[in-house]
Motif scaffolding. Structure first.
Motif, PDB file in Angstrom:
ATOM      1  N   TYR A 156       0.809  -1.224   0.000  1.00  0.00           N
ATOM      2  CA  TYR A 156       0.000   0.000   0.000  1.00  0.00           C
ATOM      3  C   TYR A 156       0.841   1.273   0.000  1.00  0.00           C
ATOM      4  N   ASP A 208       0.787 -10.152  13.146  1.00  0.00           N
ATOM      5  CA  ASP A 208       0.923 -10.997  11.960  1.00  0.00           C
ATOM      6  C   ASP A 208       1.950 -10.416  10.989  1.00  0.00           C
ATOM      7  N   ARG A 258       0.701 -19.985   1.122  1.00  0.00           N
ATOM      8  CA  ARG A 258      -0.139 -20.446   0.009  1.00  0.00           C
ATOM      9  C   ARG A 258       0.092 -21.941  -0.170  1.00  0.00           C
ATOM     10  N   SER A 290      -7.141  -8.801   5.537  1.00  0.00           N
ATOM     11  CA  SER A 290      -7.733  -7.656   4.797  1.00  0.00           C
ATOM     12  C   SER A 290      -9.180  -7.415   5.252  1.00  0.00           C
ATOM     13  N   ARG A 325      -4.885   5.249  13.756  1.00  0.00           N
ATOM     14  CA  ARG A 325      -5.820   4.312  13.124  1.00  0.00           C
ATOM     15  C   ARG A 325      -5.760   2.934  13.800  1.00  0.00           C
ATOM     16  N   LEU A 341     -10.586  -4.879   6.302  1.00  0.00           N
ATOM     17  CA  LEU A 341     -11.133  -3.586   5.878  1.00  0.00           C
ATOM     18  C   LEU A 341     -11.141  -3.498   4.353  1.00  0.00           C
ATOM     19  N   THR A 375      -2.439  -1.198   9.649  1.00  0.00           N
ATOM     20  CA  THR A 375      -2.313   0.253   9.462  1.00  0.00           C
ATOM     21  C   THR A 375      -0.910   0.701   9.828  1.00  0.00           C
ATOM     22  N   ARG A 376      -0.478   1.786   9.166  1.00  0.00           N
ATOM     23  CA  ARG A 376       0.841   2.351   9.467  1.00  0.00           C
ATOM     24  C   ARG A 376       0.728   3.462  10.493  1.00  0.00           C
TER      25      ARG A 376
HETATM   26  N1  LIG Z   1      -2.427 -14.518   4.289  1.00  0.00           N
HETATM   27  C1  LIG Z   1      -2.396 -13.672   3.287  1.00  0.00           C
HETATM   28  O1  LIG Z   1      -2.225 -14.043   2.132  1.00  0.00           O
HETATM   29  C2  LIG Z   1      -2.606 -12.207   3.552  1.00  0.00           C
HETATM   30  C3  LIG Z   1      -2.921 -11.336   2.489  1.00  0.00           C
HETATM   31  C4  LIG Z   1      -3.142  -9.997   2.789  1.00  0.00           C
HETATM   32  C5  LIG Z   1      -3.020  -9.527   4.098  1.00  0.00           C
HETATM   33  N2  LIG Z   1      -2.684 -10.396   5.094  1.00  0.00           N
HETATM   34  C6  LIG Z   1      -2.547  -9.935   6.501  1.00  0.00           C
HETATM   35  O2  LIG Z   1      -3.711  -9.215   6.883  1.00  0.00           O
HETATM   36  C7  LIG Z   1      -3.339  -7.931   7.367  1.00  0.00           C
HETATM   37  C8  LIG Z   1      -4.422  -6.914   7.103  1.00  0.00           C
HETATM   38  O3  LIG Z   1      -4.769  -6.884   5.741  1.00  0.00           O
HETATM   39  P1  LIG Z   1      -4.432  -5.654   4.779  1.00  0.00           P
HETATM   40  O4  LIG Z   1      -3.384  -4.809   5.403  1.00  0.00           O
HETATM   41  O5  LIG Z   1      -4.223  -6.243   3.447  1.00  0.00           O
HETATM   42  O6  LIG Z   1      -5.809  -4.879   4.642  1.00  0.00           O
HETATM   43  P2  LIG Z   1      -6.816  -4.126   5.606  1.00  0.00           P
HETATM   44  O7  LIG Z   1      -6.446  -4.317   7.017  1.00  0.00           O
HETATM   45  O8  LIG Z   1      -8.161  -4.515   5.132  1.00  0.00           O
HETATM   46  O9  LIG Z   1      -6.588  -2.615   5.164  1.00  0.00           O
HETATM   47  C9  LIG Z   1      -5.342  -1.976   5.265  1.00  0.00           C
HETATM   48  C10 LIG Z   1      -5.442  -0.600   4.612  1.00  0.00           C
HETATM   49  O10 LIG Z   1      -6.453   0.167   5.266  1.00  0.00           O
HETATM   50  C11 LIG Z   1      -5.921   1.381   5.751  1.00  0.00           C
HETATM   51  N3  LIG Z   1      -6.531   1.572   7.083  1.00  0.00           N
HETATM   52  C12 LIG Z   1      -6.464   0.716   8.137  1.00  0.00           C
HETATM   53  N4  LIG Z   1      -7.187   1.177   9.161  1.00  0.00           N
HETATM   54  C13 LIG Z   1      -7.749   2.334   8.753  1.00  0.00           C
HETATM   55  C14 LIG Z   1      -8.626   3.266   9.357  1.00  0.00           C
HETATM   56  N5  LIG Z   1      -9.077   3.083  10.584  1.00  0.00           N
HETATM   57  N6  LIG Z   1      -8.988   4.373   8.630  1.00  0.00           N
HETATM   58  C15 LIG Z   1      -8.549   4.550   7.372  1.00  0.00           C
HETATM   59  N7  LIG Z   1      -7.712   3.698   6.737  1.00  0.00           N
HETATM   60  C16 LIG Z   1      -7.315   2.594   7.419  1.00  0.00           C
HETATM   61  C17 LIG Z   1      -4.437   1.198   5.799  1.00  0.00           C
HETATM   62  O11 LIG Z   1      -3.796   2.412   5.502  1.00  0.00           O
HETATM   63  P3  LIG Z   1      -2.787   3.110   6.558  1.00  0.00           P
HETATM   64  O12 LIG Z   1      -1.652   2.187   6.742  1.00  0.00           O
HETATM   65  O13 LIG Z   1      -2.410   4.368   5.862  1.00  0.00           O
HETATM   66  O14 LIG Z   1      -3.604   3.321   7.797  1.00  0.00           O
HETATM   67  C18 LIG Z   1      -4.191   0.191   4.671  1.00  0.00           C
HETATM   68  O15 LIG Z   1      -4.046   0.869   3.446  1.00  0.00           O
HETATM   69  C19 LIG Z   1      -2.017  -7.653   6.629  1.00  0.00           C
HETATM   70  O16 LIG Z   1      -1.284  -6.620   7.243  1.00  0.00           O
HETATM   71  C20 LIG Z   1      -1.356  -9.000   6.682  1.00  0.00           C
HETATM   72  O17 LIG Z   1      -0.756  -9.200   7.953  1.00  0.00           O
HETATM   73  C21 LIG Z   1      -2.495 -11.718   4.837  1.00  0.00           C
END
Ligand SMILES: NC(=O)c1ccc[n+]([C@@H]2O[C@H](COP(=O)([O-])OP(=O)(O)OC[C@H]3O[C@@H](n4cnc5c(N)ncnc54)[C@H](OP(=O)(O)O)[C@@H]3O)[C@@H](O)[C@H]2O)c1
Length: 327
Positions: A27, A51, A129, A206, A287, A208, A282-283
């Motif tokens: 991201y 994670d 995977r 993911s 948030r 969110l 989130t970074r």
């Molecule tokens: N097993 C797998 O294959 C797999 C695949 C994907 C992800 N994952 C794991 O799942 C975790 C979470 O999934 P994800 O990071 O893909 O997606 P997510 O948690 O659905 O969304 C992350 C995104 O949302 C933003 N965000 C988060 N909280 C927010 C808030 N309160 N308000 C506004 N924006 C917000 C973040 O931006 P900012 O950083 O700018 O806040 C980032 O761009 C990953 O970090 C990883 O550990 C695993």
């Protein structure tokens, strides 16, 4: 913070965890100090489940090193999860597509992860995977060896289908399946009966919708060039507008409860089963706090019905340009 038990082997974590992927990939650029602050703030608020993955460091360990640094003063209070399963010797643009779950690679990646995280054991080790070239029994057998050696505590799978889960579980009990699950992605619910039958927990990644269900989505092309959302089907014209409309309606519903749409999305996931733990990423410390506080929110039957009316079957557009298949 409430806690939830994942699987039948004793793995207990905070009801909402934290995903670190976005700190180093997917991201746009992250900031190490902000990332560390986000993890520590989440911990201060009661998050005990963090994670990461080998993949998120592109073979350099950068994500695991960052997570290890962030948790160093409270490592024993938290559950650290990481993942193996890719061939990271391929060119960067092919990363995430070349698989390698051969036993020798699992052992090597685990030793690297222990070193990068700076820990003497990994709490949850996932296969990231399913690798069609390596029998899952061999994968489970190798993780079992690592558990017997004290390097790993619990075994997890990611994006695995029912047959793989059953075969793996017969060799080494699986504590948790991690797959994408959110108001935008509901297909995975078809796997829940197998998880219930075998007593396996579920981690919603993911949660969110990669940031779409936060009210901050921009059209594809407006993100940093390295941001995968530029090519994510949900962000493409046609799907994008419909998804924005749904999130606007969810935001109105959330505002009426005095909460944010991100919190609504996470609180909804917690209602989907006691075996479910979302790991939003989130970074930002602010948030991270917003997301973590969703664990304290209770949605009413009327809220759930209203959510269902807005998004009865998930969002618009596939969750990946190249979809993983559950095998
Ligand atoms: N097993 C797998 O294959 C797999 C695949 C994907 C992800 N994952 C794991 O799942 C975790 C979470 O999934 P994800 O990071 O893909 O997606 P997510 O948690 O659905 O969304 C992350 C995104 O949302 C933003 N965000 C988060 N909280 C927010 C808030 N309160 N308000 C506004 N924006 C917000 C973040 O931006 P900012 O950083 O700018 O806040 C980032 O761009 C990953 O970090 C990883 O550990 C695993």
């Amino acid at each position: 913070m409430q806690h939830r038990t994942l699987g039948s082997q004793g793995l207990t974590v905070s009801a909402i965890g934290y995903g670190s992927m976005g700190l180093t990939m997917a991201y746009g650029p992250g900031d190490e100090q902000e990332g560390i602050a986000a993890i520590r703030h989440a911990h201060d608020l009661g998050v005990t489940f963090f994670d990461t993955a080998e993949l998120y460091g592109f073979g350099t360990g950068s994500n695991e090193i960052l997570v290890g640094k962030a948790v160093k003063d409270f490592r024993d209070e938290v559950v650290l999860a990481t993942k193996f399963g890719f061939d990271l010797s391929v060119p960067r643009e092919q990363l995430g597509r070349a698989l390698n779950s051969r036993p020798d690679n699992i052992r090597k990646v685990t030793d690297n992860s222990l070193r990068y995280l700076g820990v003497d054991h990994i709490d949850v080790l996932y296969q990231h995977r399913v690798d069609p070239d390596v029998p899952i029994e061999d994968v489970a057998g190798t993780v079992k060896e690592l558990i017997d050696a004290g390097k790993v505590k619990y075994f997890g799978l990611s994006e695995a289908g029912p047959q793989t889960i059953r075969k793996a579980h017969a060799v080494q009990p699986v504590s948790v399946l991690q797959t994408e699950y959110s108001l935008f992605e509901r297909d995975v619910e078809q796997l829940f009966p197998v998880l219930d039958e075998l007593g396996i927990g579920f981690v919603a990644y993911s949660p969110l919708g990669r940031g779409f269900i936060t009210g901050t989505a921009k059209p594809a092309g407006e993100y940093d060039a390295t941001d995968m959302r530029n090519i994510d089907p949900r962000w493409q014209p046609g799907n994008f507008e419909k998804n924005v409309d749904a999130v606007n309606r969810l935001s109105d519903l959330a505002a009426a409860q005095g909460i944010t749409v991100s919190q609504l999305a996470l609180a909804w996931l917690l209602t989907r089963g006691e075996h479910i733990v979302p790991i939003p990423g989130t970074r930002s410390p602010r948030r991270a706090e917003e997301n973590t506080r969703a664990a304290d929110i209770t949605l009413s039957e009327a809220d759930l019905a209203a959510i269902d009316e807005i998004l009865p079957r998930g969002g618009f557009g596939a969750r990946y340009a190249q979809m993983p298949t559950w095998i």
